[in-house]
Design an enzyme around this catalytic site. Structure first.
Site, short mmCIF file in Angstrom:
data_model
loop_
_atom_site.label_atom_id
_atom_site.label_comp_id
_atom_site.label_asym_id
_atom_site.label_seq_id
_atom_site.Cartn_x
_atom_site.Cartn_y
_atom_site.Cartn_z
N GLN A 1 -2.00 -6.87 6.65
CA GLN A 1 -0.76 -7.44 6.12
C GLN A 1 -0.42 -6.74 4.79
O GLN A 1 -0.72 -5.57 4.66
CB GLN A 1 -0.88 -8.97 5.93
CG GLN A 1 -0.93 -9.75 7.25
CD GLN A 1 -2.29 -9.72 7.93
OE1 GLN A 1 -3.29 -10.08 7.34
NE2 GLN A 1 -2.33 -9.29 9.18
N ASP B 1 2.67 -3.37 7.47
CA ASP B 1 3.17 -2.23 8.23
C ASP B 1 3.55 -1.04 7.34
O ASP B 1 4.44 -0.25 7.68
CB ASP B 1 4.38 -2.62 9.09
CG ASP B 1 4.05 -3.76 10.03
OD1 ASP B 1 2.89 -3.84 10.48
OD2 ASP B 1 4.95 -4.58 10.32
N GLY C 1 -1.48 -4.88 13.13
CA GLY C 1 -1.32 -3.78 14.09
C GLY C 1 -1.34 -2.51 13.29
O GLY C 1 -0.39 -2.21 12.57
N HIS C 2 -2.45 -1.80 13.33
CA HIS C 2 -2.60 -0.58 12.52
C HIS C 2 -2.55 0.64 13.44
O HIS C 2 -3.39 0.81 14.32
CB HIS C 2 -3.93 -0.62 11.74
CG HIS C 2 -3.96 -1.73 10.71
ND1 HIS C 2 -5.03 -1.96 9.89
CD2 HIS C 2 -3.02 -2.65 10.37
CE1 HIS C 2 -4.74 -2.98 9.09
NE2 HIS C 2 -3.53 -3.42 9.37
N LYS D 1 -1.00 1.54 6.54
CA LYS D 1 -2.40 1.43 6.08
C LYS D 1 -3.36 2.09 7.06
O LYS D 1 -4.26 2.83 6.67
CB LYS D 1 -2.79 -0.06 5.91
CG LYS D 1 -1.94 -0.81 4.92
CD LYS D 1 -2.28 -2.28 4.90
CE LYS D 1 -1.89 -3.05 6.14
NZ LYS D 1 -0.46 -3.15 6.39
#
Ligand code: GDP
Ligand code: IMO
Ligand code: MG
Length: 422
Positions: free
Chosen positions: A222, A13, A40-41, A16
């Site tokens: 990650q 988080d 979750g990007h 990225k």
């Protein structure tokens, strides 16, 4: 050499997705190399916000080919949902998204097993996102998993049933209660949908592209401190999140790797269990959580917050061979009159800058206090950054012996400052 890597240097988080989206126009291919829908990007532009779990963050650039690599674990239900979500928002996906035949499949019973395993662990649980990541990688390494390429083979149903039965037996052994109908809802349809997508052998796909002089950006999920080998085991994810993972996760030789972009926040966050030396369990931590909107993009869980941890960042840099440091969310600290940074660890055996093997070792962070910098709103050029903030950057650079090349001061694409043009 035309492959650059962008990855997280903390516990995920870091931002990225935002940075991949910003850099994507400079590449012909953006490829995810590990992880799965645990990621979750978040990408923000023109007042819109998208959260991607499996699809590479280059998807908003119509000219960029996006590849889901062999190192990824693909949940077909999640992939279908994501593609439909993007298409309903007017984003073209299907003519520039490729899925590796060698990527692993996540099947519904692996999601159930993830829940069952966490329940078994009780208070020692990992804090998994419950997306079936651990069980899917376990089956991959155990040589019993299914892969994307299997869905078009005549014996797919048979292989699927064998693996499913094996999982159901294990679930019964554990005594886990589950609703199989609910868990499997949409799976068959999602497999049919997956068959309609362009599936490719990424080894030849990338080799051909590189021979044509194309540039590839490998997108990590990650973060380094969640790596299966080098993270705070067992409180980690089940894949190689470091730069070496881009080679195995995409079928690339190390000689192709050029730049490594390491992304970190100006502070630290962590979701799930595990050691966190600089964690703030007081109102300062709460202030960071609120200012940084630190709630998980995948699970919505509140993220644990703490000060920037330089020994851990140094460890991440050396593991990845980072040559571009990108600092995200500097604006979140704007309301702090003073900001702390951890420079050393005080342990039972003395003061050290090394991340210890033993994750349960009690460590006290030694903090350096620096003055805050106030608002960064509206700044568009590096030289406009306040002096106090530039001193903060300078302190970090001296410690890490590496320059910071980009600073992000807001979630939007445009709120990104480069020290010099990239
Ligand atoms: P990722 O998993 O590394 O892609 O990061 P996430 O998307 O899970 O979390 C990063 C969050 O911070 C998202 O909500 C982003 O929109 C947001 N974000 C990214 N960069 C910045 C920044 O510089 N400032 C602020 N305030 N938010 C940012
Ligand atoms: P992105 O790509 C933050 C964490 C989980 C848990 C541990 C294991 O958005 O940075 P898993 O579901 O992989 O078995 O969970 O890893 N985790 C993440 N934390 N960002 C992520 O992804 C994460 N993916 C997994 O919270 O502690
Ligand atoms: Mg995330």
């Amino acid at each position: 050499m035309a492959v650059d890597i962008l990855l997280g240097l903390q516990w995920g988080d870091e931002g990225k997705g935002k940075l991949v989206d910003v850099l994507a126009p400079q590449y012909q291919i953006v490829a995810r190399f590990q992880g799965g829908p645990n990621a979750g990007h978040t990408i923000g532009f023109e007042g819109k916000k998208f959260v991607l779990h499996l699809i590479p963050s280059g998807i908003f650039q119509p000219e960029v080919q996006c590849l889901i690599g062999n190192g990824v674990v693909v949940d077909p239900i999640s992939l279908q949902e994501e593609i439909l979500m993007l298409e309903s928002a007017g984003i073209t996906v299907r003519n520039h998204l490729w899925v590796s035949v060698r990527a692993s499949l996540i099947i519904p019973t692996q999601r159930l097993l993830d829940q069952a395993n966490e329940q078994l662990l009780g208070v020692r649980k990992i804090g998994s996102t419950l997306r079936g990541i651990g069980p899917a990688y376990q089956d991959k390494i155990g040589r019993s998993g299914l892969r994307v390429g299997d869905v078009v083979l005549p014996d797919f149903q048979e292989k699927y049933q064998t693996l499913r039965e094996h999982h159901l037996k294990r679930l019964d052994q554990i005594g886990f209660e589950y609703d199989l109908v609910q868990a499997e809802a949409g799976f068959e349809e999602a497999i049919a949908f997956l068959r309609t997508l362009p599936l490719t052998d990424n080894v030849y796909f990338l080799d051909k592209a590189l021979h044509q002089g194309q540039k590839v950006l490998a997108e990590g999920a990650q973060g380094t401190l969640l790596d299966i080998d080098f993270g705070s085991y067992p409180f980690v994810t089940s894949s190689s999140t470091i730069s070496a993972g881009a080679c195995t996760g995409l079928g690339l030789p190390p000689s192709q790797i050029r730049e490594v972009y390491g992304v970190f926040k100006a502070y630290c966050t962590r979701v799930g269990s595990g050691p966190f030396t600089t964690e703030l369990l007081d109102e300062t931590g709460e202030k960071l959580r609120v200012a940084g909107k630190e709630f998980g993009a995948t699970t919505g869980r509140p993220r644990r917050c703490g000060w920037l941890d330089l020994p851990a960042l140094k460890y991440a840099i050396l593991l990845n061979g980072v040559n571009h440091l990108c600092m995200m969310k500097a604006d979140v600290l704007s309301d702090f009159e003073e900001v702390n940074i951890c420079t050393d660890y005080s342990t039972s055996t003395g003061i050290t800058r090394e991340v210890p093997y033993h994750t349960h070792a009690s460590i006290t962070p030694i903090l350096k206090t620096l003055p805050g910098w106030g608002s960064l709103t509206g700044i568009t050029e590096w030289h406009e950054l306040p002096e106090t903030f530039r001193n903060f950057i300078g302190f970090i650079e001296d410690y890490l012996e590496l320059p910071i090349t980009a600073v992000s001061i807001g979630p939007d694409r445009q709120q990104t400052l480069w020290r010099s043009p990239v």
